[in-house]
Design an enzyme around this catalytic site. Structure first.
Site, short mmCIF file in Angstrom:
data_model
loop_
_atom_site.label_atom_id
_atom_site.label_comp_id
_atom_site.label_asym_id
_atom_site.label_seq_id
_atom_site.Cartn_x
_atom_site.Cartn_y
_atom_site.Cartn_z
CG HIS A 12 -14.67 0.47 -1.63
ND1 HIS A 12 -13.61 0.01 -0.90
CD2 HIS A 12 -14.73 0.03 -2.89
CE1 HIS A 12 -13.23 -0.76 -1.80
NE2 HIS A 12 -13.73 -0.97 -3.00
CG HIS A 29 -12.85 -1.52 7.89
ND1 HIS A 29 -13.42 -0.53 7.79
CD2 HIS A 29 -12.43 -1.71 9.20
CE1 HIS A 29 -13.02 0.33 8.85
NE2 HIS A 29 -12.58 -0.48 9.48
CD GLU A 55 -10.26 -2.07 -3.18
OE1 GLU A 55 -11.03 -3.10 -3.49
OE2 GLU A 55 -9.65 -1.91 -2.25
NE ARG A 73 -7.00 -9.91 -4.64
CZ ARG A 73 -8.32 -9.24 -4.24
NH1 ARG A 73 -9.28 -9.68 -4.81
NH2 ARG A 73 -8.27 -8.52 -3.28
N GLY A 116 -8.30 -7.68 2.95
CA GLY A 116 -9.44 -8.10 3.84
C GLY A 116 -9.54 -7.39 5.03
N GLY A 117 -9.18 -6.48 5.17
CA GLY A 117 -9.42 -5.58 6.51
C GLY A 117 -8.57 -5.83 7.55
CE LYS A 154 -3.74 -2.16 2.54
NZ LYS A 154 -4.95 -2.58 1.84
CE LYS A 185 -6.73 2.16 4.49
NZ LYS A 185 -6.83 2.32 3.14
P1 ADP Z 1 -7.88 -3.94 2.59
O1 ADP Z 1 -6.78 -4.12 1.58
O2 ADP Z 1 -7.55 -4.48 3.93
O3 ADP Z 1 -9.25 -4.51 2.27
P2 ADP Z 1 -8.71 -1.23 2.06
O4 ADP Z 1 -7.42 -0.26 2.16
O5 ADP Z 1 -9.01 -1.73 0.80
O6 ADP Z 1 -8.15 -2.44 2.93
O7 ADP Z 1 -9.67 -0.66 2.97
C1 ADP Z 1 -10.89 -1.54 3.21
C2 ADP Z 1 -11.90 -0.54 3.70
O8 ADP Z 1 -11.76 0.26 4.65
C3 ADP Z 1 -12.32 0.58 2.67
O9 ADP Z 1 -13.12 -0.11 1.43
C4 ADP Z 1 -13.20 1.63 3.47
O10 ADP Z 1 -14.48 1.21 3.82
C5 ADP Z 1 -12.38 1.43 4.58
N1 ADP Z 1 -11.18 2.56 4.70
C6 ADP Z 1 -9.92 2.47 4.19
N2 ADP Z 1 -9.33 3.50 4.32
C7 ADP Z 1 -9.95 4.58 4.66
C8 ADP Z 1 -10.02 5.78 5.07
N3 ADP Z 1 -8.78 6.62 4.69
N4 ADP Z 1 -11.14 6.56 5.30
C9 ADP Z 1 -12.09 5.90 5.54
N5 ADP Z 1 -12.33 4.59 5.39
C10 ADP Z 1 -11.32 3.89 4.81
#
Ligand code: ADP
Length: 576
Positions: free
Chosen positions: A208, A235, A275, A291, A164-165, A116, A158
């Site tokens: 999202h 998430h 995303e 993917r 996967g959250g 990331k 993060k």
């Molecule tokens: P992962 O790769 O673990 O799935 P993501 O970065 O794609 O994590 O984020 C998953 C979800 O978390 C997003 O779809 C959103 O709902 C929430 N999220 C992530 N970053 C932010 C942010 N900066 N502000 C608000 N919500 C966020």
């Protein structure tokens, strides 16, 4: 074209890929764990190699074992699906070095987009906005805390390698920071063997929105428009739609173009998803998934393009022969993820034998299980993806709701009623929801124990108890109007007191009091799996399944598991 494809995955996505391979005349090789020997993907494939073991580390995540299976079976290519090794750069390289085609982008692209931190840096260089935050190399706790203060709370921590959250924590104030950082790092270490973190401004009430792209090896890149995946619990996505509701055409054009610019800047190849997190009229890059995504079918539905088909063709070196101008949005599509989980217990996964699984044919169903299959505690608890496509958003919603009403699931806890409540919510109808919606509305979305379900279960029990025995007698159950009989039902960790009164002259009528609510029951019927009756003059019908002493009532898409204690036997208050 490819000749023989090994699918390094299981469940619905393995089945989905095998179907596309068949269509293209490519032989398919499945791999499986000992747990999965009888699984659908193994049955569908032309050949299979059993890797043994139960936990994914011993099979679906074992790179060497998969490589050996591919070589041993004479496969020329490997499709990783999603999850497991799908975004593992070392795996892609291992296959390439052994002369096999990895269906996906190059190992270098997976490497840089899989981080990331690194991907945000690359995307910023490509001129696309990223969520403001800190993605520096200095990972000292005190530095991170200072940076969080500069960004301004609330912030989100993060894991750079995350997915996967996992390894993600929302922090509302400085006083929570240290504890949340420690727990995010611990989770990241355990899940990804890498506890590097980044910090982001937390965007409240954000959406999202992600863009599906397809790129070949000759620099041709197209997008297949966007998907809105804001309906999330913990998430993680549960309900997705394409196109995103309530966005302007201008916004759509910009976000899709940004996805193309990003893909081009890294020489992307194959199917991928960019995303974004969106705040009113702005969008910020979050991450790129190199993917196929779980929710890819809704993009297929609105564009008529088969993504797996194209993944395989691109991997075989074919040129993308679709021009952007020819890709149009046709209608609207929704995907609901049917999970074996208990919404009443914080969506805890539920394992067991699926006694019943039936989903009507008017929707697309992507699944790796059927009635009688095992939902294993070792893997993802998704039972099926239900995809509804129609001319308009309203019709797609209607179609999905109609399908869910008719769906029957028993044997494991599941989220059907939760999905139904979500789809019926005004916010869904207005297309006006954000990523925090489910958490805010959870009380309204989680079904309380439905009295009608308990009544149907009780009626079934009463009819079963008084059925004539084969030798012409009756069970010892005898009551009349002057004689009330007590039962207990346990459901959702609660015990309900039930009092039944009955007139022996009218075997299909009862008085049933559940806790303090009284129902007059008439015309109680039981035939096969179907049970019905009039409850205070309202006609109610459902289906019954029995398993291990539990009674499961299925009604309107939902199912309620209960235990009914027979008054003639000793009461055993094991709570269901
Ligand atoms: P992962 O790769 O673990 O799935 P993501 O970065 O794609 O994590 O984020 C998953 C979800 O978390 C997003 O779809 C959103 O709902 C929430 N999220 C992530 N970053 C932010 C942010 N900066 N502000 C608000 N919500 C966020």
């Amino acid at each position: 074209m490819l000749k023989k494809l090994l699918i390094a995955n299981r469940g619905e996505i393995a089945c989905r890929i095998i179907r596309s391979a068949k269509k293209l005349g490519i032989r398919s090789v499945a791999v499986c764990s000992d747990e999965d020997r009888m699984a659908l993907h193994v049955q569908l494939a032309d050949e299979f190699v059993c890797l043994g073991g139960a936990s994914a580390l011993e099979n679906y995540l074992d790179m060497e074992a998969i490589l050996n299976a591919a070589l041993q079976s004479g496969a020329d290519s490997v499709h990783p699906g999603y999850g497991f090794l799908a975004e593992n750069a070392a795996f892609a390289k291992l296959l390439n070095d052994a002369g096999l085609v990895f269906v996906g982008p190059s190992s270098d692209v997976i490497q840089s987009m899989g981080s990331k931190i690194e991907s945000k840096k690359l995307v910023e260089q490509a001129g696309v906005p990223v969520v403001p935050g800190y993605n520096g190399a200095n990972q000292e706790a005190s530095i991170l805390e200072d940076e969080a203060g500069k960004i301004g709370y609330p912030i989100i921590i993060k894991a750079s390698a995350g997915g996967g959250g996992r390894g993600m924590r929302l922090v509302n104030s400085a006083s929570e920071f240290k504890a949340q950082l420690d727990s995010a790092k611990l989770e990241a270490r355990q899940a990804f063997s890498d506890d590097t973190v980044l910090l982001e401004k937390y965007l409240a009430k954000a959406r999202h929105i992600e863009v599906q792209i397809l790129a070949d090896s000759y620099g041709n890149i197209v997008h297949l428009f966007e998907r809105d995946c804001s309906m999330q619990r913990r998430h993680q996505k549960v309900l997705e739609e394409a196109p995103a509701p309530n966005i302007s055409n201008e916004f759509r054009q910009h976000i899709c173009q940004a996805a193309i610019d990003i893909s081009r800047s890294v020489n992307y190849e194959g199917a991928g998803t960019v995303e974004f997190i969106c705040d009113k009229s702005s969008f910020y890059f979050m991450e790129m998934n190199t993917r196929l995504q779980v929710e890819h079918p809704i993009s297929e539905a609105i564009t008529g393009i088969d993504l797996v088909d194209w993944q395989l063709r691109i991997a075989a070196g074919e040129k993308l022969d679709i021009a952007q101008a020819d890709i149009k949005i046709s209608g609207h599509a929704l995907e609901a993820r049917l999970y074996a989980e208990n919404p009443k217990k914080n969506f805890m996964p539920s394992a067991g034998t699926l006694i019943t699984l039936s989903i009507p044919a008017e929707v697309r169903v992507d699944t790796g299980v059927a009635s009688g299959s095992e939902v294993s505690r070792y893997y993802d608890p998704m039972i099926a993806k239900i995809i509804a496509h129609a001319d308009s958003r309203e019709s797609a919603l209607e179609k999905m709701l109609g399908a869910i009403e008719k769906t029957r699931v028993a044997g494991v806890e599941h989220n059907l009623v939760f999905l139904k409540n979500l789809l019926n919510h005004t916010a869904m109808h207005e297309g006006n929801y954000d990523t925090g919606f489910i958490e805010r509305e959870i009380a309204e979305l989680i079904p309380p124990t439905a009295t009608y379900d308990l009544l149907l279960g009780m009626v079934w029990k009463l009819l079963a108890l008084t059925q004539p025995l084969p030798w012409g007698g009756k069970t010892g159950f005898r009551i009349n109007m002057n004689n009330s009989q007590h039962f207990n039902i346990s459901a959702d960790s609660k015990i309900f007191d039930v009092v039944v009164t009955r007139n022996v002259e009218q075997p299909d009528s009862f008085g049933i009091k559940i806790d303090s609510v009284y129902f007059e029951v008439r015309e109680a019927r039981w035939q096969g799996t179907s049970v019905s009756g009039y409850f205070n003059n309202k006609k109610v019908r459902g289906d019954i399944a029995e398993s291990g002493g539990k009674v499961i009532v299925m009604r309107s898409g939902g199912s309620q598991t209960m235990r009914i204690y027979d008054p003639l036997k000793q009461i055993n208050r094991n709570v269901t």
